[in-house]
Design a protein around this motif. Structure first.
Motif, PDB file in Angstrom:
ATOM      1  N   TYR A  43       3.416   3.010  11.588  1.00  0.00           N
ATOM      2  CA  TYR A  43       3.395   4.174  10.968  1.00  0.00           C
ATOM      3  C   TYR A  43       4.883   4.382  10.862  1.00  0.00           C
ATOM      4  N   TYR A  44       5.555   4.039  10.810  1.00  0.00           N
ATOM      5  CA  TYR A  44       7.232   3.876  10.101  1.00  0.00           C
ATOM      6  C   TYR A  44       7.434   2.582   9.440  1.00  0.00           C
ATOM      7  N   VAL A  45       6.148   0.960   9.606  1.00  0.00           N
ATOM      8  CA  VAL A  45       6.816  -0.349   9.244  1.00  0.00           C
ATOM      9  C   VAL A  45       5.605   0.049   7.897  1.00  0.00           C
ATOM     10  N   LEU A  46       4.919   0.787   7.884  1.00  0.00           N
ATOM     11  CA  LEU A  46       3.755   1.094   6.433  1.00  0.00           C
ATOM     12  C   LEU A  46       4.784   2.321   5.500  1.00  0.00           C
ATOM     13  N   LEU A  47       5.054   3.272   6.145  1.00  0.00           N
ATOM     14  CA  LEU A  47       5.247   4.263   5.167  1.00  0.00           C
ATOM     15  C   LEU A  47       6.355   4.027   4.827  1.00  0.00           C
ATOM     16  N   SER A  48       7.291   2.651   5.352  1.00  0.00           N
ATOM     17  CA  SER A  48       8.725   2.353   4.727  1.00  0.00           C
ATOM     18  C   SER A  48       8.280   1.105   3.754  1.00  0.00           C
ATOM     19  N   LEU A  49       7.513   0.418   3.843  1.00  0.00           N
ATOM     20  CA  LEU A  49       6.515  -0.396   2.987  1.00  0.00           C
ATOM     21  C   LEU A  49       5.589   0.676   1.627  1.00  0.00           C
ATOM     22  N   ILE A  50       4.804   1.156   1.824  1.00  0.00           N
ATOM     23  CA  ILE A  50       4.730   2.725   0.695  1.00  0.00           C
ATOM     24  C   ILE A  50       5.812   2.864   0.037  1.00  0.00           C
ATOM     25  N   PHE A  51       7.306   3.704   0.561  1.00  0.00           N
ATOM     26  CA  PHE A  51       8.161   4.056  -0.186  1.00  0.00           C
ATOM     27  C   PHE A  51       8.590   3.256  -0.965  1.00  0.00           C
ATOM     28  N   PHE A  52       8.793   1.944  -0.389  1.00  0.00           N
ATOM     29  CA  PHE A  52       9.226   0.819  -1.050  1.00  0.00           C
ATOM     30  C   PHE A  52       8.775   0.433  -2.848  1.00  0.00           C
ATOM     31  N   SER A  53       7.232   0.384  -2.283  1.00  0.00           N
ATOM     32  CA  SER A  53       6.591   0.366  -2.899  1.00  0.00           C
ATOM     33  C   SER A  53       6.625   1.123  -4.713  1.00  0.00           C
ATOM     34  N   PHE A  54       6.239   2.672  -3.744  1.00  0.00           N
ATOM     35  CA  PHE A  54       6.795   3.730  -4.905  1.00  0.00           C
ATOM     36  C   PHE A  54       7.492   3.479  -5.203  1.00  0.00           C
ATOM     37  N   PHE A  55       8.767   3.713  -5.223  1.00  0.00           N
ATOM     38  CA  PHE A  55      10.301   3.045  -6.804  1.00  0.00           C
ATOM     39  C   PHE A  55      10.792   2.007  -6.345  1.00  0.00           C
TER      40      PHE A  55
END
Length: 103
Positions: A43-55
């Motif tokens: 969950y934390y790896v996926l969420l960090s990759l999603i936030f990185f992609s977002f910004f």
């Protein structure tokens, strides 16, 4: 256990240990150990990759939307791709948040 299907084995279930079908059980044990070790962090790896992609996509659109950058067709194409990927990242964030707050 032999009646349950695994996601990596679409047609065949896990073989029962100690049977003739369990020749390659060490490989399955290794995969299960890796998956069980990674599962708490998924969950934390996926969420960090999603936030990185977002910004990152926001920054790409801001940079490529300058007047000098819009004159080249490749930059316009890259900006459109970043906008589409921004939409994917946004829907992934919404999906992750809904998954946490719903049954």
């Amino acid at each position: 256990m032999s009646s349950a299907l695994n996601c990596t084995q679409i047609v065949e279930a896990f073989p029962d240990p100690g049977t003739g079908n369990a020749d390659n059980i060490r490989f399955l044990v290794l995969i299960m150990a890796i998956v069980s070790a990674y599962r708490p962090y998924h969950y934390y790896v996926l969420l960090s990759l999603i936030f990185f992609s977002f910004f990152a996509n926001i920054l790409i659109v801001v940079i490529l939307s300058h007047r000098e950058m819009r004159k080249v067709g490749v930059n316009v194409t890259m900006m459109i791709i970043a906008i589409c990927d921004f939409g994917c990242a946004f829907t992934a964030i919404v999906s992750m948040l809904l998954r946490n707050y719903t049954n």
